[in-house]
Scaffold this active site. Structure first.
Site, PDB file in Angstrom:
ATOM      1  N   ASP A 191       0.286  -2.440   4.345  1.00 46.60           N
ATOM      2  CA  ASP A 191       1.521  -1.326   4.569  1.00 46.60           C
ATOM      3  C   ASP A 191       3.084  -1.992   5.236  1.00 46.60           C
ATOM      4  OD1 ASP A 191      -0.165   1.212   4.404  1.00 46.60           O
ATOM      5  OD2 ASP A 191      -0.574   1.365   6.464  1.00 46.60           O
ATOM      6  N   HIS A 214      -0.085  10.565  -1.721  1.00 47.98           N
ATOM      7  CA  HIS A 214      -2.197  10.693  -1.395  1.00 47.98           C
ATOM      8  C   HIS A 214      -2.972  12.092  -1.673  1.00 47.98           C
ATOM      9  CE1 HIS A 214      -5.154  10.119   1.866  1.00 47.98           C
ATOM     10  NE2 HIS A 214      -4.699   8.441   0.801  1.00 47.98           N
ATOM     11  N   LYS A 260      -7.488   9.625  -7.130  1.00 45.40           N
ATOM     12  CA  LYS A 260      -7.975  10.715  -6.703  1.00 45.40           C
ATOM     13  C   LYS A 260      -8.656  11.684  -6.956  1.00 45.40           C
ATOM     14  CE  LYS A 260      -6.704   8.391  -2.319  1.00 45.40           C
ATOM     15  NZ  LYS A 260      -7.071   7.649  -1.331  1.00 45.40           N
ATOM     16  N   GLU A 288      -5.055   4.473  -8.311  1.00 49.32           N
ATOM     17  CA  GLU A 288      -5.806   4.805  -7.392  1.00 49.32           C
ATOM     18  C   GLU A 288      -5.913   6.126  -7.908  1.00 49.32           C
ATOM     19  OE1 GLU A 288      -6.780   5.339  -3.028  1.00 49.32           O
ATOM     20  OE2 GLU A 288      -7.877   6.447  -3.411  1.00 49.32           O
ATOM     21  N   HIS A 300       0.676  -1.421   0.372  1.00 45.81           N
ATOM     22  CA  HIS A 300       0.315  -0.540  -0.059  1.00 45.81           C
ATOM     23  C   HIS A 300       0.462   1.116  -0.082  1.00 45.81           C
ATOM     24  CE1 HIS A 300      -2.538   2.980   2.126  1.00 45.81           C
ATOM     25  NE2 HIS A 300      -3.249   2.629   1.046  1.00 45.81           N
ATOM     26  N   ARG A 301       0.874   1.966  -1.111  1.00 44.04           N
ATOM     27  CA  ARG A 301       1.644   2.879  -1.413  1.00 44.04           C
ATOM     28  C   ARG A 301       3.011   2.826  -1.233  1.00 44.04           C
ATOM     29  NH1 ARG A 301      -1.406   7.084   2.987  1.00 44.04           N
ATOM     30  NH2 ARG A 301      -3.179   6.909   3.094  1.00 44.04           N
ATOM     31  N   GLU A 353       0.128  -0.330  -5.278  1.00 47.01           N
ATOM     32  CA  GLU A 353      -1.051  -0.123  -4.762  1.00 47.01           C
ATOM     33  C   GLU A 353       0.120   1.783  -4.772  1.00 47.01           C
ATOM     34  OE1 GLU A 353      -4.184   3.126  -3.036  1.00 47.01           O
ATOM     35  OE2 GLU A 353      -1.817   2.741  -2.451  1.00 47.01           O
ATOM     36  N   ASP A 380      -1.536   6.454  -5.449  1.00 41.25           N
ATOM     37  CA  ASP A 380      -2.496   7.449  -5.614  1.00 41.25           C
ATOM     38  C   ASP A 380      -1.745   8.099  -6.872  1.00 41.25           C
ATOM     39  OD1 ASP A 380      -3.797   6.021  -3.322  1.00 41.25           O
ATOM     40  OD2 ASP A 380      -2.425   6.835  -2.236  1.00 41.25           O
TER      41      ASP A 380
HETATM   42  O1  G3P Z   1      -6.724   1.476  -2.377  1.00 38.28           O
HETATM   43  C1  G3P Z   1      -6.803   1.570  -1.390  1.00 38.28           C
HETATM   44  C2  G3P Z   1      -6.673   2.612   0.174  1.00 38.28           C
HETATM   45  O2  G3P Z   1      -5.237   3.248  -0.686  1.00 38.28           O
HETATM   46  C3  G3P Z   1      -7.513   3.905  -0.338  1.00 38.28           C
HETATM   47  O3  G3P Z   1      -7.711   4.645   0.747  1.00 38.28           O
HETATM   48  O4  G3P Z   1      -6.194   6.930   1.831  1.00 38.28           O
HETATM   49  O5  G3P Z   1      -4.952   4.942   1.696  1.00 38.28           O
HETATM   50  O6  G3P Z   1      -5.841   5.749  -0.619  1.00 38.28           O
HETATM   51  P1  G3P Z   1      -5.811   5.791   1.493  1.00 38.28           P
HETATM   52 MG    MG Z   2      -4.756   5.668  -2.151  1.00 39.34          MG
END
Ligand code: G3P
Ligand code: MG
Length: 254
Positions: A238, A51, A121, A119, A9-10, A36, A38
């Site tokens: 994470d 993000h 945004k 993702e 994640h990120r 993943e 953003d």
């Molecule tokens: O894409 C899943 C998750 O990343 C969504 O929430 O705020 O971490 O981008 P956020």
């Molecule tokens: Mg995200």
């Protein structure tokens, strides 16, 4: 049924600065099945990987992405003092990190056979034309990798599908929506990216959709193990190294 994938994640934001080339590189080194990230769009129409709508939280700069050019954004560090509380923090190697462009991340990923979740945004500002630009970048630099386009903002992923019917789209949800299968069928949505508590508080409700759901953000040991056992499509975390350990533990007993 195929085994659950682990997405960083990120990048690997539990240990390294989020949405940076360093973080993506570390996630790959740990062996993730995908990452993943953003994206937002700059004043001069560049797609950048960050993000928030602003630079303020994750860099030493300030201001809205939409009001800054790429050159202006590139002046700031995305791995500096804000991360000094991280146990692996290394000022010299981290502070040179900048907000990457999507193109730079696609170039970094080129040699690796992993999946990518972009993702969009797009739920705060209307970044006119962002969907076309993202598709074109992936077409040019994506190396044919499996790419999933997700957003909380439903019109964004529907535009992606309209522009490229072969693109895989996923709707991000952090609250329950009744009759989800109807949305999937009617709007040709390929997958759902669901906040973990929505799944964990009622696992039975999701049982027919496990192969179509990617769950975020799964950081606790027990929730990782439970979702791996349920064989949901993917968990986003994470801490990919830990999730990959639990995954390998399960494989050993198959
Ligand atoms: O894409 C899943 C998750 O990343 C969504 O929430 O705020 O971490 O981008 P956020
Ligand atoms: Mg995200």
């Amino acid at each position: 049924m195929t085994e659950t994938k682990v997405y960083g994640h990120r990048g690997s934001m539990g240990d390294y600065p989020e949405n940076t080339l360093l973080g993506f590189h570390e996630a790959i080194r740990q062996g993730v099945d995908g990452i993943e990230l953003d994206v937002h769009m700059t004043k001069d129409g560049e797609i950048v990987v960050i993000h928030d709508e602003t630079l303020d939280r994750t860099t030493d700069g300030t201001g809205f992405i939409k009001d800054l050019t790429l050159n202006e954004i590139k002046q700031y560090s995305a791995g500096g003092n804000k991360y000094e509380h991280f146990s692996k923090f290394d000022s010299a190697s981290w502070s040179v990190e900048q907000v990457p462009t999507l193109k730079e991340v696609l170039e970094l990923l080129k040699p690796y056979n992993i999946e990518l979740n972009i993702e969009l945004k797009t739920y705060v500002f209307n970044y006119e034309g962002i969907e076309e630009k993202i598709l074109s970048l992936v077409e040019s630099y994506g190396n044919g990798r499996k790419t999933i386009y997700s957003s909380f903002h439903l019109p964004s992923i529907l535009r992606i599908k309209e522009l490229n019917p072969a693109a895989e789209i996923a709707w991000l949800l952090n609250q329950s929506v009744p009759l989800l299968q109807d949305y999937l069928n009617e709007l040709q949505i390929d997958a759902l990216h669901i906040e973990k508590n929505l799944v964990l508080t009622n696992v039975h409700q999701w049982k027919d959709l496990y192969d179509k759901i990617r769950v975020w953000t799964v950081n606790g040991n027990d929730e990782m193990k439970q979702l791996l056992d349920l064989k949901v499509n993917t968990i986003m975390t994470d801490f990919p190294e830990k999730a990959l350990f639990f995954k390998s533990e399960r494989k050993a007993f198959v």
